[in-house]
Design a protein around this motif. Structure first.
Motif, PDB file in Angstrom:
ATOM      1  N   UNK D  95       1.043  -1.088   0.038  1.00 21.28           N
ATOM      2  CA  UNK D  95      -0.447  -0.235  -0.233  1.00 21.28           C
ATOM      3  C   UNK D  95       0.730   0.656   0.088  1.00 21.28           C
ATOM      4  N   UNK D  96       2.227   1.159   0.743  1.00 24.58           N
ATOM      5  CA  UNK D  96       3.542   2.416   0.713  1.00 24.58           C
ATOM      6  C   UNK D  96       3.032   2.399  -0.924  1.00 24.58           C
ATOM      7  N   UNK D  97       3.730   1.382  -1.037  1.00 20.00           N
ATOM      8  CA  UNK D  97       4.607   1.702  -2.197  1.00 20.00           C
ATOM      9  C   UNK D  97       3.172   2.153  -3.927  1.00 20.00           C
ATOM     10  N   UNK D  98       2.054   1.792  -3.304  1.00 20.83           N
ATOM     11  CA  UNK D  98       1.285   2.123  -4.153  1.00 20.83           C
ATOM     12  C   UNK D  98       0.336   3.455  -4.128  1.00 20.83           C
ATOM     13  N   UNK D  99       1.293   4.121  -2.284  1.00 15.49           N
ATOM     14  CA  UNK D  99       0.292   5.792  -2.569  1.00 15.49           C
ATOM     15  C   UNK D  99       2.018   6.521  -2.723  1.00 15.49           C
TER      16      UNK D  99
END
Lengths: 352, 328, 284, 146
Positions: D95-99
């Motif tokens: 998720x962090x990567x996605x953000x």
């Protein structure tokens, strides 16, 4: 009266923002909200209602009050500097302009809220008439004329021109600073242009008023909402029925141009000290009245009732009958459960 | 609609249910509100049309505490939320009488209004067309342009839980008029962007957030009595909106807390006053769960273990995020 | 930090506090401590009237409104009697003399000591920590003894150990001429030879004459029953003053939290005459 | 002195489980295996004690990288704790990567009590990686910055 071609608005905004900050409705990520203008931003004067009102420009959603440091047990307090830079808010609609009057009565009454007062002092409001009011608008009920929005300067966009009419000293000063851009349409110096402009504006105004007259919510009965009916309204069994779909979110309060409740909170920034800031709060939230010894409003019905009683009864009781609702209709279009002040007015007012 | 009212009246009259949870006509024709009906005559205001987007499952948490059984009308995708709530012991199946209603898609009022259709009285869906009855006669527009995002990528028309069905076409996989799209398309598109652009995209979207908590309060999965944001821990309170970090924190954690429990009912993005595409956060979790731990649809049943309370010895290592790169 | 009413331009916002130094902490009961506070210069922070409140805060922990328990006639310092019941009060209770806090105020109205109460016979009724605001009035009245009539003080608490300011009550108040003190505790206790019973029932037993003005403060449930008892005894509502308590954040009637009806408790209160309370929606 | 101040010194938070990784760090120390002083270790009872909020909170307070160390899968002192960690962190990191937060800033590594060498090399690698990425600016709270 002055006039400028609609195609030259960007030039006008550039000129205004040369000497001061300019806030106006900007289109960002598919929504229109007030924001700080710069060349790269895309302004949007066609959208009738920004999501958040212009209240943000004078009473921001969150602002630091002061910073506090504790060094070896010695406290120091560093108050936030007050606004000292002039700014212009462009494109405020009649309802939002009226809402500022509602806020003034709260924040400028004794003791004056200096943070708000400083912004009011440095801000110039340029209002914009609503070319096409929508069916969610009900400003007429509160004596607001969308065709004559008031404030420091009022403007109308008619066909390919923007008509500009300064009303106050601040408005005159702003007009003078834009002398190179605004074409004079003054009765004394340019009588022909003046007559044309007056005519165009008068025609626009009557067309706006005609639309408003026909809007479905323009004729609400507010006669029951009087201070002397406080207890009767408060005890009405209808609240129990009305509040049911309420989800207890804060959408209505945060999009509302007149809601002014706030919370004061701390942010502990470690070695940077503590920031004490205030942020908008909502009476719809369960912890709004939470105290160490308990909560005085334990049900959503009570919180719901507080919001509308405050807008329609308590506030007018303290402010010469001025309602704390301006009929902007934001709650009508934004409430997730389709609840809104109109439904309350109709139901409690004995209409539906 | 008449069929629903008639049946509701019958069930009220014979005492099977004590109240009906449905939708009530609003002032505008496009703003029906969720409502309780306790008497037969109240049902005259009952309405069911494509503007009835609200998922009534969440209201059942409160309704469950009232005496007697509640009759509720659930659209196919709402039934997933109901199942998920049953699984989490937040609603009682036995205190609920579910009538599954047919659905051809629900509308985003804003889209219809901005298409220039005014004076709306009622609406109906016919194939790929939306027919709107207005004060100024009947208007039409392409259905796809008027639908809520969640309905443009409809999950299907199957009710996973119900006592009876009215007007429903069971088993049809595709959404309205067979228009079902790939709901992960936008997620994939974002994943393919360079991280800097992805960051900019989210920065722009999340900075609109006004912390009104509508997404949280409408969410059937957000049923905690006291939310972690109802307090000052983590320096990110319920309503602060003091800087960009707070907004990011709120949305990441909210999406995380419903990961594996989110049925993708789309209520969060429906209610967001700023139109933030919140479904893209939830769907990212759903997509990851599907890829890493096998296909999982929250609310499809009431027994299976949720992906985050389960494990296998062979699960992928967190390092996979770096290995595959490119934001997938 | 000029807090006078000069109205000068230099006056900071009312939300900006002053720095106060705790010079003394007295343990009154197991959960109540009295804090003595002065400015950094060793002088009193501000002038107040009996019944007014001030915000006490520890930055990073919280801020809350407390009634000022010291009398305005005290020219040296202010005192706050604080019961331990939450995050901030917990923190305050663990502080030591010499530490600094922030204070802003005074806020709210006061008991009408210079107007309606002047020359009257006074009956004070307090329960538990409810003595805090009344102590301010009592000491004010005792310091200006000639301006007021007879004084009766009825004070009750859960137990002997929960009676706040017991030393002052016994050694100063009880010994002042024209002052009668009646103490009571809720349950029998070893070492207590005074009255046992709840405040409202003791009040009825005492059968006071109705020529008095009554000032009541205590837990909401006590206030409720005391008011009922007073009505029964023949007191008129206009003779009774009490204080309300609500959650407050700003202290100046703007943040909206303590709004009941058209009143703001922080600004229009906390002191209300009982007939005024009757006109408010029952949300207190 | 002036030169040293301008050099980037990353702040790294390492959550280490009490039973394996913390002991591993201990072993690294007693075996005189060096790892950068930029790593601040926080001992937790089990890697699964680490709430995703802890990680965000570390970033908020100025961390440039967060690494989580626990027992090898199958060796958890509480039998299954680290299996849950594995799932949680996979999803959170994704998720962090996605953000748009650089994925190199987060890492999970399984380090046993006997793997002092692994602990030291992991930390060296991670710090080098953070050096490469530079200061964390995408997930920070300005209120905590000077």
């Amino acid at each position: 009266m002055y006039r400028i071609d609609k195609s030259r608005l960007a030039e006008l905004f550039a000129a205004i923002s040369g000497n001061q900050d300019l806030f106006l409705p900007l289109r960002k990520a598919d929504q229109t909200n007030y924001g700080l203008w710069s060349e790269e931003e895309c302004f949007d004067l066609d959208t009738l209602k920004t999501v958040k009102s212009a209240k943000d420009c004078f009473f921001p959603q969150s602002e630091v009050l002061y910073r506090c440091k504790n060094e070896d047990g010695k406290l120091s307090i560093d108050p936030q500097k007050l606004c000292d830079r002039p700014f212009v808010v462009f494109g405020m609609r009649a309802c939002d302009v009226k809402a500022i009057e509602v806020l003034d009565r709260v924040f400028l009454s004794d003791p004056v809220d200096t943070f708000y007062a400083a912004r009011r002092e440095h801000g110039t409001i340029v209002s914009l008439a609503c070319h096409e009011p929508e069916e969610t608008c009900f400003c007429k009920n509160f004596g607001i004329d969308a065709a004559e929005p008031g404030a420091d300067v009022e403007t109308w966009i008619i066909e390919d021109g923007l008509y500009w009419k300064p009303l106050t000293e601040k408005g005159e000063a702003l007009t003078v600073s834009l002398a190179g851009l605004l074409e004079n349409a003054d009765a004394a110096s340019t009588p022909d242009a003046a007559e044309k402009a007056e005519k165009a504006v008068a025609k626009e105004q009557s067309s706006i008023r005609e639309i408003i007259e026909k809007l479905p919510l323009s004729h609400l009965d507010l006669s029951r909402f009087k201070p002397e009916n406080t207890m009767e309204l408060f005890d009405s069994p209808l609240w129990e029925e009305l509040y049911k779909p309420c989800l207890a979110c804060g959408t209505c309060t945060f999009v509302c141009p007149t809601c002014q409740c706030y919370d004061i909170r701390d942010f502990d920034g470690g070695k940077n000290g503590v920031q004490r800031y205030r942020c908008w709060d909502s009476c719809m939230y369960s912890d709004f009245t939470m105290m160490a010894h308990g909560n005085l409003r334990t049900s959503q019905m009570q919180r719901f009732r507080q919001r509308f009683m405050h807008k329609l009864v308590y506030y007018p009781a303290n402010n010469d009958g001025l309602y704390s609702c301006v009929g902007c209709g934001r709650c009508v279009s934004k409430c997730p459960a389709s609840l809104n002040i109109v439904k309350v007015i109709k139901k409690m007012g004995g209409e539906a | 609609m008449q069929e629903l009212i008639t049946r509701a009246k019958e069930l009220l009259a014979d005492g099977t249910v004590s109240r009906v949870l449905g939708w009530k006509k609003g002032d505008m024709g496009w703003d029906p509100e969720p409502a309780y009906f306790e008497k037969e005559e109240d049902l005259k205001d009952f309405v069911y049309n494509p503007f009835c987007g609200a998922n009534l499952s969440k209201y059942l948490i409160a309704a469950g505490k009232l005496p007697g059984t509640t009759l509720v009308f659930l659209k196919p995708c709402d039934t997933y939320s109901f199942n998920q709530l049953t699984k989490e012991h937040r609603v009682k199946r036995e205190k609920t009488y579910i009538i599954g209603v047919g659905c051809h898609g629900t509308l985003k009022a804003e889209k219809v209004l901005s298409a220039g259709i005014k004076g709306i009285e009622d609406a109906a869906i016919e194939g790929d067309t939306l027919k709107v009855k207005t004060l100024y006669g009947e208007k039409e527009m392409p259905l796809m342009d008027a639908l809520l995002e969640r309905c443009q990528v409809c999950k299907g028309k199957t009710h996973v839980v119900f006592d009876e069905l009215i007007g429903a076409e069971e088993g049809e996989e595709a959404g309205p008029g067979g228009l079902a799209g790939n709901r992960f398309a936008k997620v994939e598109e974002l994943e393919a962007m360079p991280p800097k652009e992805r960051f900019a995209f989210w920065q722009e979207q999340l900075s609109k957030c006004i912390r009104c908590n509508a997404c949280r309060n409408v969410c059937p999965a957000c049923s905690c009595l006291k939310c972690v944001f109802d307090g000052n821990q983590f320096d990110s309170s319920q309503k602060a909106n003091a800087d960009t970090f707070e907004e990011q924190m709120f949305h990441i954690i909210r999406a995380y807390h419903v990961a594996g429990r989110c049925t993708d009912c789309g209520e969060c993005s429906r209610v967001c006053p700023e139109g933030i595409p919140l479904q893209l956060l939830n769907r990212k979790f759903i997509k990851d769960i599907n890829t890493f731990y096998g296909e999982y649809q929250a609310g499809a049943d009431t027994e299976s273990r949720a992906p985050l309370t389960d494990f296998t010895f062979e699960d992928v290592e967190p390092g996979i995020v770096s290995e595959r790169g490119g934001g997938r | 930090m000029c807090e006078c009413s000069c109205g000068g331009k230099t006056k900071p916002d009312t939300l900006i506090p002053m720095i106060g130094v705790i010079t003394d902490i007295r343990t009154e009961t197991p959960d109540v401590k009295t804090f003595r506070v002065v400015g950094r210069d060793g002088k009193k922070l501000f002038e107040h009237m009996p019944g007014q409140c001030a915000f006490v805060s520890v930055p990073g922990v919280g801020e809350a409104m407390f009634s000022i328990t010291s009398s305005p006639t005290n020219t040296e310092f202010q005192e706050f009697s604080i019961k331990r019941c939450g995050t901030l009060t917990d923190y305050l209770h663990n502080m030591t003399a010499g530490e600094e806090i922030t204070v802003r105020g005074p806020y709210g109205n006061s008991f009408p000591v210079e107007t309606a109460l002047k020359g009257q016979n006074l009956l004070f009724i307090a329960g538990g920590i409810g003595l805090a605001p009344l102590r301010s009035v009592i000491n004010y009245v005792l310091d200006k003894r000639d301006s007021y009539g007879a004084v009766d003080i009825l004070y009750g608490s859960r137990s002997m150990d929960d009676l706040v300011q017991l030393k002052e009550i016994r050694e100063v108040w009880a010994k002042t001429p024209g002052v009668d003190v009646y103490l009571t505790i809720d349950r029998e206790q070893e070492g207590w030879d005074g009255h046992v019973g709840f405040v409202p029932s003791y009040l009825k037993e005492l059968e006071f004459a109705t020529d008095k003005t009554v000032l009541v403060c205590g837990p909401p449930i006590m206030i409720k029953f005391v008011l009922a008892a007073l009505t029964e005894m023949g007191f008129d509502k206009t003779q009774v003053y009490t204080t309300l308590e609500l959650r407050m954040k700003c202290g100046v009637g703007k943040c909206g939290r303590c709004n009941i009806g058209s009143k703001y408790v922080c600004k229009d209160g906390p002191v209300f005459r009982c007939d005024e309370i009757d006109e408010l929606p029952p949300e207190y | 002195m002036q030169v040293e101040n301008t050099e980037f010194r990353p702040k790294i938070v390492a959550f280490c489980c009490n039973w394996c990784s913390y002991a591993g760090a201990d072993l690294a120390g007693s075996s005189r295996l060096a790892y950068p002083a930029d790593v601040k270790i926080i001992r937790v009872p089990c890697s699964c004690r680490v709430n995703p909020m802890f990680i965000l909170r570390a970033f908020q307070r100025g961390a440039d990288g967060v690494i989580l160390c626990g027992c090898h899968p199958g060796d958890c002192h509480y039998t299954t704790g680290n299996y849950y960690t594995r799932r949680r962190m996979t999803l959170l990191f994704s998720m962090l990567d996605y953000l748009g937060v650089e994925h190199g800033r987060t890492r999970v590594e399984w380090v046993s009590a006997a793997e002092g060498v692994k602990f030291s090399t992991t930390m060296n690698e991670f710090v080098a990686k953070i050096h490469e990425l530079g200061e964390n600016v995408r997930l920070e709270d300005l209120r905590c910055k000077n």
